[in-house]
Design a protein around this motif. Structure first.
Motif, PDB file in Angstrom:
ATOM      1  N   ASN A  99     -26.567  19.675  31.908  1.00 58.57           N
ATOM      2  CA  ASN A  99     -26.334  20.856  31.087  1.00 58.57           C
ATOM      3  C   ASN A  99     -27.544  21.144  30.206  1.00 58.57           C
ATOM      4  O   ASN A  99     -27.980  22.289  30.091  1.00 58.57           O
ATOM      5  N   ARG A 103     -29.747  24.569  30.143  1.00 56.34           N
ATOM      6  CA  ARG A 103     -29.747  25.336  28.891  1.00 56.34           C
ATOM      7  C   ARG A 103     -31.161  25.535  28.367  1.00 56.34           C
ATOM      8  O   ARG A 103     -31.518  26.632  27.915  1.00 56.34           O
ATOM      9  N   PHE A 119     -22.007  24.074  32.487  1.00 58.42           N
ATOM     10  CA  PHE A 119     -22.315  24.395  33.871  1.00 58.42           C
ATOM     11  C   PHE A 119     -21.644  23.431  34.844  1.00 58.42           C
ATOM     12  O   PHE A 119     -21.712  23.617  36.050  1.00 58.42           O
TER      13      PHE A 119
END
Length: 166
Positions: A99, A103, A119
């Protein structure tokens, strides 16, 4: 020629021989399949599904997201499905990032924050499939007798292997 032009040309050929206009809206196998968006994963092909036989729900990783649950609730409560196959697959892109990595990439490329998005990446195919099965089974809006199983599709061999429940 663009990709859209290419597929529109293919559609004209397909439509010229189309014969499934009378396929039922309710899936005749009473089956829903939750699987990944990966282009190598073609459940209609590897499960030999005909038009009107099953609902196929797809997202990145084949994960049990809120939207996948929404579709399963409609599928079961309104359209009669009674079995659900959760199918993850080998060589899945969702195993290649965290993640935090995605990000950071998105923040760098767009300037916008994706900190509130999970995600749902994973490292273990079988474990993630089991999590999704538990999530489906634990949803109070889905039928108690919904038969939910987990599977791994091998993109190299075309075979399915059942994931043992825990």
């Amino acid at each position: 020629m663009t990709a859209v032009d290419e597929v529109l040309d293919r559609n004209r050929t397909y439509a010229g021989a189309f014969s499934d206009g009378d396929a039922p809206a309710r899936p005749t196998l009473r089956l829903a399949v939750l699987t990944c968006i990966d282009g190598r994963v073609q459940p209609a092909r590897f499960l030999r599904l005909g038009a009107g036989e099953a609902h196929v729900i797809r997202n990145a990783g084949g994960r049990c997201t809120d939207d996948a649950l929404r579709s399963l609730i409609v599928s079961t409560r309104l359209l009669g499905t009674r079995e659900c196959m959760v199918i993850h697959h080998t060589d899945c892109g969702m195993q290649t990032f965290t993640n935090e990595e995605v990000r950071t990439k998105l923040k760098s490329e767009t300037g916008a924050s994706a900190d509130d998005i999970d995600f749902m990446p994973f490292t273990d195919l079988a474990a993630s499939a089991r999590v999704d099965v538990r999530t489906i089974r634990g949803n109070p809006l889905l039928p108690d007798d919904l038969d939910v199983t987990a599977w791994i599709y091998d993109v190299r061999t075309g075979t399915l292997e059942r994931v043992a429940a825990d």
